[in-house]
Motif scaffolding. Structure first.
Motif, short mmCIF file in Angstrom:
data_model
loop_
_atom_site.label_atom_id
_atom_site.label_comp_id
_atom_site.label_asym_id
_atom_site.label_seq_id
_atom_site.Cartn_x
_atom_site.Cartn_y
_atom_site.Cartn_z
N VAL A 1 0.84 -1.20 0.00
CA VAL A 1 0.00 0.00 0.00
C VAL A 1 0.88 1.25 0.00
O VAL A 1 2.01 1.25 0.49
CB VAL A 1 -0.97 0.01 1.21
N THR A 2 0.31 2.32 -0.53
CA THR A 2 1.04 3.56 -0.76
C THR A 2 1.72 4.11 0.50
O THR A 2 2.91 4.43 0.49
CB THR A 2 0.06 4.61 -1.31
N ASN A 3 0.98 4.20 1.61
CA ASN A 3 1.55 4.80 2.83
C ASN A 3 2.78 4.06 3.32
O ASN A 3 3.75 4.67 3.76
CB ASN A 3 0.49 4.84 3.95
N CYS B 1 3.72 7.95 -5.58
CA CYS B 1 3.28 6.59 -5.25
C CYS B 1 1.76 6.59 -5.19
O CYS B 1 1.16 7.26 -4.33
CB CYS B 1 3.88 6.18 -3.91
N VAL B 2 1.13 5.91 -6.14
CA VAL B 2 -0.34 5.89 -6.20
C VAL B 2 -0.84 4.45 -6.30
O VAL B 2 -0.22 3.61 -6.96
CB VAL B 2 -0.89 6.72 -7.39
N PRO B 3 -1.96 4.14 -5.64
CA PRO B 3 -2.49 2.77 -5.72
C PRO B 3 -2.97 2.45 -7.12
O PRO B 3 -3.48 3.33 -7.83
CB PRO B 3 -3.67 2.79 -4.73
N VAL C 1 5.83 4.76 0.99
CA VAL C 1 6.39 6.10 1.18
C VAL C 1 7.09 6.23 2.52
O VAL C 1 8.12 6.89 2.64
CB VAL C 1 5.31 7.18 0.97
N SER D 1 0.10 14.88 -0.20
CA SER D 1 -0.82 14.00 -0.94
C SER D 1 -0.76 14.32 -2.43
O SER D 1 -0.45 15.45 -2.84
CB SER D 1 -2.24 14.20 -0.43
N LEU E 1 4.94 3.12 -8.47
CA LEU E 1 5.95 4.03 -7.92
C LEU E 1 6.75 4.63 -9.07
O LEU E 1 7.39 3.90 -9.83
CB LEU E 1 6.87 3.27 -6.96
N SER F 1 0.94 -0.68 -5.70
CA SER F 1 1.11 0.73 -6.00
C SER F 1 2.06 0.92 -7.18
O SER F 1 3.00 0.14 -7.37
CB SER F 1 1.69 1.47 -4.79
N ASP G 1 -4.75 9.94 -5.45
CA ASP G 1 -5.15 9.03 -4.37
C ASP G 1 -3.96 8.54 -3.56
O ASP G 1 -4.10 7.68 -2.69
CB ASP G 1 -5.86 7.80 -4.97
N GLY G 2 -2.78 9.08 -3.87
CA GLY G 2 -1.58 8.58 -3.20
C GLY G 2 -0.76 9.69 -2.59
O GLY G 2 -1.30 10.66 -2.05
#
Length: 207
Positions: free
Chosen positions: A62-64, A157-159, A67, A124, A169, A167, A127-128
């Motif tokens: 997942v994105t979080n 970085c986006v889902p 990152v 942000s 990247l 994601s 969505d990422g």
């Protein structure tokens, strides 16, 4: 040695620059390296006499979490084989800081260890997330290191829409290593370093 800049306008300018890079058409990029984990392209930089590199690959997480492994913090030193030390020198807000870090020698030490002082900003994006940075002329240069300079760099970085647990990247890197270096050695090192970044990151996320 410069004073630290006001973080808010610098962060806004940096984000806008990265979004502009992200909108550059495919036809302007030339392929530099392809591995199972990532593809790397490059184009002449508008900031200095070297290249702006673009890298892209799908990362199974997942994105979080991705990152958190890339931006300045406790994870990065654990897995990034190029980074040898990292200190947060100043923190402005939760998502803004100045960090000093050193990198290992590369290409059988043709490229000696380097030191960088970067302003880093995470925000942000769609969505990422976007985590980006730029070097500052700040702090004394440590002995035994050449001070390198990162022109605007960053990671989007986006889902994936059809698979949010994965994601996409995408990185934009333009590093001026400075010192007396053959440009061909720098170009070889940059492409390989970016490809290895993805494989190292994927291994770290699985542990």
């Amino acid at each position: 040695m410069d004073l630290l800049p006001d973080p808010a306008p610098l962060a806004t300018k940096l984000r806008n620059t990265l979004v502009q890079y992200h909108s550059i058409g495919d036809s302007e990029w030339r392929a530099a390296k392809k591995t199972k984990d990532a593809t790397v392209w490059r184009k002449p930089s508008e900031e200095f006499s070297g290249y702006l590199y673009k890298s892209q690959g799908v990362v199974e997480d997942v994105t979080n979490r991705i990152v958190d492994h890339i931006r300045p913090g406790p994870y990065r030193l654990d897995w990034d084989s190029l980074m040898t030390t990292m200190d947060i020198m100043e923190t402005f807000e939760e998502n803004c800081c100045v960090m000093r870090y050193t990198t290992a020698g590369q290409l059988w030490n043709i490229i000696a260890p380097r030191e960088f002082v970067d302003f880093s900003y995470t925000t942000s994006y769609e969505d990422g997330l976007l985590t980006c940075g730029i070097s500052l002329d700040y702090g004394e240069v440590r002995p035994n290191f050449v001070r390198g300079f990162n022109h605007p760099c960053g990671w989007f970085c986006v889902p994936l829409k059809d698979c949010p647990s994965h994601s996409l990247l995408t990185g934009y890197i333009q590093t001026e290593l400075r010192g007396m270096l053959p440009q061909s050695a720098v170009d070889t090192a940059m492409s390989s370093t970016l490809a290895n970044f993805y494989s190292d990151l994927k291994k770290a996320l699985k542990t």
